[in-house]
Design an enzyme around this catalytic site. Structure first.
Site, short mmCIF file in Angstrom:
data_model
loop_
_atom_site.label_atom_id
_atom_site.label_comp_id
_atom_site.label_asym_id
_atom_site.label_seq_id
_atom_site.Cartn_x
_atom_site.Cartn_y
_atom_site.Cartn_z
N CYS A 161 -2.07 -20.59 1.46
CA CYS A 161 -2.63 -19.66 2.55
C CYS A 161 -3.92 -19.44 2.41
O CYS A 161 -4.51 -18.61 3.13
CB CYS A 161 -1.96 -18.14 2.36
N VAL A 174 1.82 -3.63 8.36
CA VAL A 174 1.50 -3.22 9.57
C VAL A 174 0.74 -1.68 9.95
O VAL A 174 -0.34 -1.54 10.23
CB VAL A 174 2.33 -3.56 10.75
N ARG A 227 -7.11 -18.75 8.66
CA ARG A 227 -6.78 -19.27 9.88
C ARG A 227 -7.40 -18.54 11.01
O ARG A 227 -7.92 -19.12 11.82
CB ARG A 227 -5.38 -19.53 10.20
N ARG A 228 -7.06 -17.09 11.03
CA ARG A 228 -7.59 -16.29 12.06
C ARG A 228 -9.27 -16.32 11.97
O ARG A 228 -10.15 -16.08 13.05
CB ARG A 228 -7.01 -15.10 12.03
N ARG A 257 -5.50 -5.92 3.73
CA ARG A 257 -4.33 -5.93 3.39
C ARG A 257 -3.18 -5.03 3.48
O ARG A 257 -3.70 -3.63 4.01
CB ARG A 257 -4.33 -6.31 1.69
N GLY A 258 -1.98 -4.95 3.32
CA GLY A 258 -1.30 -4.16 3.58
C GLY A 258 0.03 -4.27 4.70
O GLY A 258 -0.40 -5.34 5.27
N LYS A 284 6.62 -17.65 8.73
CA LYS A 284 5.13 -17.79 8.07
C LYS A 284 4.69 -17.35 6.70
O LYS A 284 3.83 -17.82 6.20
CB LYS A 284 4.43 -17.27 9.04
N ASP A 285 5.67 -16.48 6.16
CA ASP A 285 5.28 -15.95 4.75
C ASP A 285 5.95 -16.90 3.92
O ASP A 285 5.71 -16.59 2.54
CB ASP A 285 6.05 -14.58 4.64
N THR A 343 0.03 0.37 7.50
CA THR A 343 -1.11 0.57 6.61
C THR A 343 -2.34 0.05 7.27
O THR A 343 -3.40 0.84 7.22
CB THR A 343 -0.93 -0.29 5.22
N ARG A 344 -2.33 -1.22 7.70
CA ARG A 344 -3.61 -1.78 8.40
C ARG A 344 -3.86 -0.97 9.77
O ARG A 344 -5.04 -0.67 9.83
CB ARG A 344 -3.27 -3.11 8.82
N SER A 375 9.10 -3.19 3.69
CA SER A 375 8.24 -2.54 4.59
C SER A 375 9.06 -2.48 5.95
O SER A 375 10.32 -2.88 6.26
CB SER A 375 7.33 -3.65 4.83
N ARG A 408 12.34 -7.39 2.39
CA ARG A 408 11.43 -6.53 1.76
C ARG A 408 11.35 -5.23 2.34
O ARG A 408 12.15 -5.01 3.12
CB ARG A 408 9.87 -7.05 2.27
N SER A 446 -6.55 -13.66 6.95
CA SER A 446 -6.27 -14.86 7.22
C SER A 446 -7.26 -15.86 7.56
O SER A 446 -8.28 -15.50 8.47
CB SER A 446 -5.25 -15.04 8.52
#
Length: 292
Positions: A237, A149, A128-129, A146-147, A82-83, A151-152, A12, A10, A126
């Site tokens: 997910c 790292v 989960r989180r 979303r986005g 994890k993705d 961007t967040r 990013s 990817r 997430s």
């Protein structure tokens, strides 16, 4: 003439940094190869206004890379484990796993802040989180973000959130350790299955001998245990499911987490010889499924 190996990734900053780890290993240990990165934007990177479970799940982060392998435009792909979706193509298996980076989640505050502003939401997409954070920060709002790292972090520093919860591994790999404000233990926030591990995917006939030194045996057992646990719950997910395996010598301690529809969290552990990793994941999942 050197043979070229093309690594799909990817585009990013984090994904490229992770693919660079494999590229650098290859260049140092196998200079007889010319190694290049092939960067691309996946569907999961393009659609940022909806949660992943609404648009097709984790597979949207690997679809374009799988197509590139199929069409012969790349020889390998590097993914955050994890993705990766539960189902992996038999034609393009995971060839091996990197040594695990720091697996824990961390709290990130806006630049210049030292305390959490409880009047602003904590950002995470997430489930989960979310369910685990609700136990730690009772009464705080948890809002999707979303986005990539960067961007967040921009959204955080612009005032939209009081904090973010991110994977320490990602921040460390792009040199942003200084953004970490608080570390969660793996018991407080059980990590995502495979968090901190890189998966190298390729065609079945790829010569894995040249990658042997990049792969890590303990990471393989951790991956098998954690993914078998999550896959037992459906592997998507959209469910609040998490697993973390710690290996010491020949022993593995597997921690699993799941939650009811009312967000009641259930956690438990199992200790097994690491060679029984896959069976341990299924066994622990069955135990926790009986509680929820």
């Amino acid at each position: 003439m050197k043979k070229t190996i093309r690594i799909g990734t990817r585009e990013s900053l984090l994904a490229v940094a992770q693919a660079e780890l494999l590229k650098q290993y290859m260049q140092f240990n196998h200079p007889e190869y010319d190694v290049i990165l092939v960067k691309m934007k996946t569907t999961g990177d393009k659609i940022l206004d909806r949660n992943l479970d609404e648009i097709g799940g984790k597979g949207l982060f690997v679809k374009e890379l799988d197509i590139a392998l199929y069409e012969g435009r790349t020889d390998l792909s590097v993914h955050s484990l994890k993705d990766m979706p539960a189902e992996i193509s038999a034609d393009f298996p995971i060839l091996g796993y990197s040594r695990r980076e720091e697996p824990r989640d961390v709290l990130v505050l806006p630049q210049g802040c030292r305390q959490l502003d409880v009047n602003k939401p904590i950002g995470t997409s997430s489930p989960r989180r979310r369910v685990q954070l609700m136990q730690i920060y009772e009464g705080c709002q948890i809002r999707s973000v979303r986005g990539n790292v960067l961007t967040r972090l921009h959204k955080l520093d612009s005032g939209a959130y009081g904090a973010l919860v991110l994977a320490a591994a990602g921040l460390r790999r792009i040199g942003l350790n200084d953004r970490i404000s608080k570390w969660f233990t793996v018991d407080q926030v059980v990590p995502a299955a495979g968090q901190g591990i890189l998966a190298v995917q390729g065609r079945r006939d790829f010569d894995c001998g040249i990658l042997e030194g990049f792969f890590d045996e303990d990471a393989k057992w951790q991956a098998l245990a954690e993914r078998s646990f999550v896959n037992a719950f459906g592997g998507g997910c959209s469910s609040p499911v998490a697993a973390y395996a710690f290996v010491k010598g020949n022993e593995m301690i597997l921690t699993g987490m799941t939650a009811d529809l009312d967000d009641t969290v259930h956690k438990d552990k199992i200790v097994v010889p690491k060679q029984y990793a896959q069976q341990a994941g299924i066994q622990l999942a069955q135990k926790l499924a009986g509680l929820s």
